[in-house]
Design an enzyme around this catalytic site. Structure first.
Site, PDB file in Angstrom:
ATOM      1  N   HIS A 251      41.885 -72.806  46.632  1.00 14.77           N
ATOM      2  CA  HIS A 251      42.062 -72.868  45.184  1.00 14.77           C
ATOM      3  C   HIS A 251      41.743 -71.553  44.474  1.00 14.77           C
ATOM      4  CE1 HIS A 251      40.776 -73.869  41.036  1.00 14.77           C
ATOM      5  NE2 HIS A 251      41.831 -74.651  41.075  1.00 14.77           N
ATOM      6  N   GLU A 541      57.208 -77.450  54.786  1.00 16.42           N
ATOM      7  CA  GLU A 541      55.806 -77.007  54.929  1.00 16.42           C
ATOM      8  C   GLU A 541      55.046 -77.848  55.943  1.00 16.42           C
ATOM      9  OE1 GLU A 541      53.765 -77.262  51.145  1.00 16.42           O
ATOM     10  OE2 GLU A 541      54.865 -79.051  50.571  1.00 16.42           O
ATOM     11  N   ASN A 564      51.920 -71.760  53.342  1.00 17.23           N
ATOM     12  CA  ASN A 564      50.469 -72.006  53.344  1.00 17.23           C
ATOM     13  C   ASN A 564      50.186 -73.268  54.158  1.00 17.23           C
ATOM     14  OD1 ASN A 564      50.349 -69.920  51.486  1.00 17.23           O
ATOM     15  ND2 ASN A 564      50.344 -71.283  49.717  1.00 17.23           N
ATOM     16  N   CYS A 627      57.842 -69.732  49.252  1.00 17.01           N
ATOM     17  CA  CYS A 627      56.946 -69.718  48.097  1.00 17.01           C
ATOM     18  C   CYS A 627      55.478 -69.755  48.510  1.00 17.01           C
ATOM     19  CB  CYS A 627      57.269 -70.845  47.125  1.00 17.01           C
ATOM     20  SG  CYS A 627      57.024 -72.474  47.853  1.00 17.01           S
TER      21      CYS A 627
HETATM   22  C1  PEP Z   1      52.538 -73.864  50.500  1.00 14.01           C
HETATM   23  O1  PEP Z   1      52.032 -74.794  51.103  1.00 14.01           O
HETATM   24  O2  PEP Z   1      52.868 -72.802  51.041  1.00 14.01           O
HETATM   25  C2  PEP Z   1      52.776 -73.960  49.044  1.00 14.01           C
HETATM   26  C3  PEP Z   1      53.416 -73.019  48.392  1.00 14.01           C
HETATM   27  O3  PEP Z   1      52.246 -75.028  48.402  1.00 14.01           O
HETATM   28  P1  PEP Z   1      50.675 -75.132  47.982  1.00 14.01           P
HETATM   29  O4  PEP Z   1      50.064 -73.799  48.248  1.00 14.01           O
HETATM   30  O5  PEP Z   1      50.676 -75.518  46.562  1.00 14.01           O
HETATM   31  O6  PEP Z   1      50.209 -76.211  48.907  1.00 14.01           O
HETATM   32 MG    MG Z   2      51.960 -76.759  50.116  1.00 18.39          MG
END
Ligand code: PEP
Ligand code: MG
Length: 671
Positions: A251, A541, A564, A627
């Site tokens: 976070h 993801e 991520n 992203c």
């Molecule tokens: C990710 O998982 O790469 C993503 C962009 O979503 P978040 O970071 O909000 O889980």
């Molecule tokens: Mg994610």
């Protein structure tokens, strides 16, 4: 032989390992040793030694810049035993040698087509060059030198683009420490460089005290065990953020990067006192109100005030970035969740929004309690009531963002809140929320306990939430469409909303949530008499989604790689906790870099590449982007270019980095 071995040995010392990780240098390259015969600069007043650059490494100004000492060896200059003279003094002492030095320096710069950093020795009026290399420089100097060399007709635009390290552009966008003040400061600790820039200020341990201190006009550093959405105003008030726990994609890191605020995360050595009034680090206790300084670019922590200098963007920046835009083939979008961040990102050159995390829109004080009410609602009616209060905020933000984008695309992701980030934990918060909701503390406490998950990152989040509560997806789709239609009608922008369904692993999940979205969109369009087009896509993801990409692509108009979560689930490393042990992995050469910061191309990257190939097989028109945080990392961006992604998306302050990295990827791969 001992000297030779010492050089080889230095390849694996701790500093070298850290340096390589910071500069993306693989350990497998190894190093080399040159053996040269010695010349002597300390043979009297016809001898000397020095170091010089062909241009000023701080400003990039043309002209020889450097230092020299008469009757001395290199060690005397380096060790600071004597104070060196400016290089121009050599002209007075030995004019012939100086003339020769200037000629050779110019030849070297011409030959290497870059600013040179040279070491030389004069032995009895005879000039020896010991070494030359492309000189290290500040970001300002890097841009000026690149642009000047083009204007001097020595290099072309593409050569200039290849001369600047994209990561260095960070220096131009964030405050940095004053070099002299930094040199005098002591490092007390080091952790993850989660968000770049330098910050100095007084320590506060809670969001509330940070906000109050800011109101009093103080510069604030927020120190927390970890951050959660309720800290958002404290984070916003702070110049810098330091967390005890967390990794590069938890976070604090993600939110700070979005804000452009300096952040160091995962410093387990920081021990915060139980009363949240002091912490200890490196044997020193710092109490609330004391100054500390953070360097979010290196991860270093200082327990004192250090002078900072504000960033300056020179005239070369726009010109240089314009060259990058001409060359690159990938688009660069941004991850933004508010009109303010959107405006900022567009200033940095973003061509759209690749990820709007809608749950981030509810972090603010006034909104978070409504979000919590929605999460802890026991009935559909309660949930819809809470949603109805949230939607106006969300619509307002969407309107502001569509307005700022002026027709540039925006991918809006449906709610994906890992519940632990949003649930109230402290009894005081639960009590407060219970009062607002008109229920008893015991009732709410029981609901919160019911919602507790052992593994929230693998829990009831993403599309799973919409499967259980389709009304959430419906409400959000309505807000997206209505705000888009309104702004299109008011401003005439050509808007095609892109609605993204997160955390899909099974085609039927996507089909189910997509139907809710499409039904809602169609109803909104009909009611408004609008012919607006819209797209529905998904994030890739979860490893299973990558494996099933050919099937999933039949129902998705676009894929956005959430690297991520994909990294988290492919390695089985928690994105919030891995920081605590990854250091041991670097030290033991098991990993060279943090896979949450730099894409693991051979493993996680394989899944991404496979999903692209499979997705295009069944849906040749599918749009592909990334992203995850890797979308702002140069080496990962190069990978994205190679596998043919249409765009990368990163936090606003990393947009210039991504533009340059994408240009470099296009140049390198064309060759
Ligand atoms: C990710 O998982 O790469 C993503 C962009 O979503 P978040 O970071 O909000 O889980
Ligand atoms: Mg994610």
């Amino acid at each position: 032989m001992a000297a030779v071995q010492a050089v080889f040995g230095s390849w694996d010392n701790e500093r070298a390992v850290i340096y390589r990780r910071m500069n993306d240098i693989p350990g497998s390259w190894g190093t080399a040793v040159n053996v040269q015969s010695m010349v002597f600069g300390n043979m009297g007043d016809t001898s000397g030694t020095g170091v010089a650059f062909t241009r000023d490494p701080s400003t990039g100004e043309p002209g020889i810049y450097g230092e020299y000492l008469l009757n001395a060896q290199g060690e005397d200059v380096v060790a600071g035993i004597r104070t060196p003279e400016p290089i121009t003094r050599l002209e007075k002492d030995m004019p012939e040698v100086y003339k020769q030095f200037i000629t050779i320096a110019n030849n070297l710069e011409d030959h290497y087509k870059d600013m040179q950093d040279m070491e030389f020795t004069i032995e009895d009026k005879k000039l020896y060059f010991l070494q030359t290399r492309n000189g290290k420089r500040t970001a300002q100097a890097a841009l000026k030198i690149a642009v000047d060399l083009v204007n001097e007709g020595r290099i072309n635009h593409e050569q200039a683009l290849m001369m600047v390290d994209p990561k260095q552009l960070d220096q131009l966008l964030h405050p940095m420490f004053d070099v002299d003040s930094l040199a005098a400061a002591k490092v007390y600790g080091e952790a993850l460089p989660a968000s770049p820039g330098a910050a100095t200020g007084k320590v506060y341990f809670t969001a509330d005290t940070a906000v109050e201190a800011k109101k009093r006009g103080e510069a604030v550093i927020l120190v927390r065990l970890e951050t959660s959405p309720e800290d958002i105003e404290g984070m916003d008030a702070a110049q810098g953020i330091l967390t005890v726990r967390g990794g590069m994609t938890s976070h604090a890191a993600v939110v700070a990067r979005g804000m452009g605020t300096c952040c160091i995360s995962g410093c387990a050595e920081v021990k915060i006192a139980a009363d949240e009034k002091s912490f200890t680090l490196g044997g020193k206790t710092t109490v609330e109100g004391d100054y500390i300084s953070l360097d979010g670019s290196t991860g270093k922590i200082y327990l004192e005030q250090i002078k900072t200098v504000d960033p300056e963007i020179g005239g070369e920046f726009e010109e240089f970035m314009g060259w990058a835009d001409e060359v690159r083939t990938m688009k660069v979008r941004t991850n933004a969740d508010s009109p303010k961040d959107t405006i900022n990102a567009i200033k940095f050159g973003a061509e759209g929004i690749g990820l709007c995390r809608t749950e981030h829109m509810f972090f603010e004080e006034a909104r978070i309690s409504k979000m919590r009410q929605m999460i802890v609602a026991n009935t559909v009616e309660e949930r819809v009531a809470a949603l109805n209060e949230l939607i106006p905020y969300q619509k307002g933000d969407f309107r502001g963002m569509y307005e700022a984008l002026e027709g540039k695309p925006m991918t809006v992701r449906l709610l994906d809140p890992p519940l632990h980030e949003f649930l109230p934990h402290a009894d005081a918060d639960i009590k407060e929320l219970a009062v607002e909701m008109g229920i008893t503390y015991e009732e709410l406490k029981a609901t919160v306990e019911n919602l507790h998950e052992f593994n929230p990152m693998l829990g009831h989040r993403g599309c799973r939430l919409a499967v259980t509560y389709p009304e959430i997806a419906a409400m959000q789709a309505r807000a997206i469409m209505e705000s888009a239609i309104e702004i299109r009608n008011e401003k005439g922008f050509d808007i095609v909303p892109e609605i993204m369904i997160p955390l899909v692993s099974e085609i039927k999940e996507l089909v189910y949530v997509k139907k809710v979205v499409v039904d809602t969109c169609e109803a909104v369009l009909k009611a408004a008499g609008s012919d607006m087009k819209y797209m529905v896509g998904t994030m890739i993801e979860i490893p299973r989604a990558a494996l099933m990409a050919d099937v999933i692509a039949t129902e998705a108009e676009f894929f956005s790689f959430g690297t991520n979560d994909l990294t988290q689930m492919t390695f089985g490393f928690s994105r919030d906790d891995a920081g605590a042990f990854l250091d041991d992995y670097y030290k033991k050469s098991i990993l060279e870099s943090d896979p949450f910061a730099r894409l693991d191309q051979s493993g996680v990257g394989q899944l991404v590449e496979m999903a692209c190939v499979k997705g295009r097989q069944t849906n040749p028109k599918i749009k592909l982007g990334i992203c995850g945080e890797h979308g702002g990392d140069p080496s990962s961006i190069e990978f994205c270019h190679r596998i043919g992604l249409d765009y990368v998306s990163c936090s606003p302050f990393r947009v210039p980095i991504a533009r340059l990295a994408a240009a470099q990827a296009a140049i390198t791969n064309r060759k």
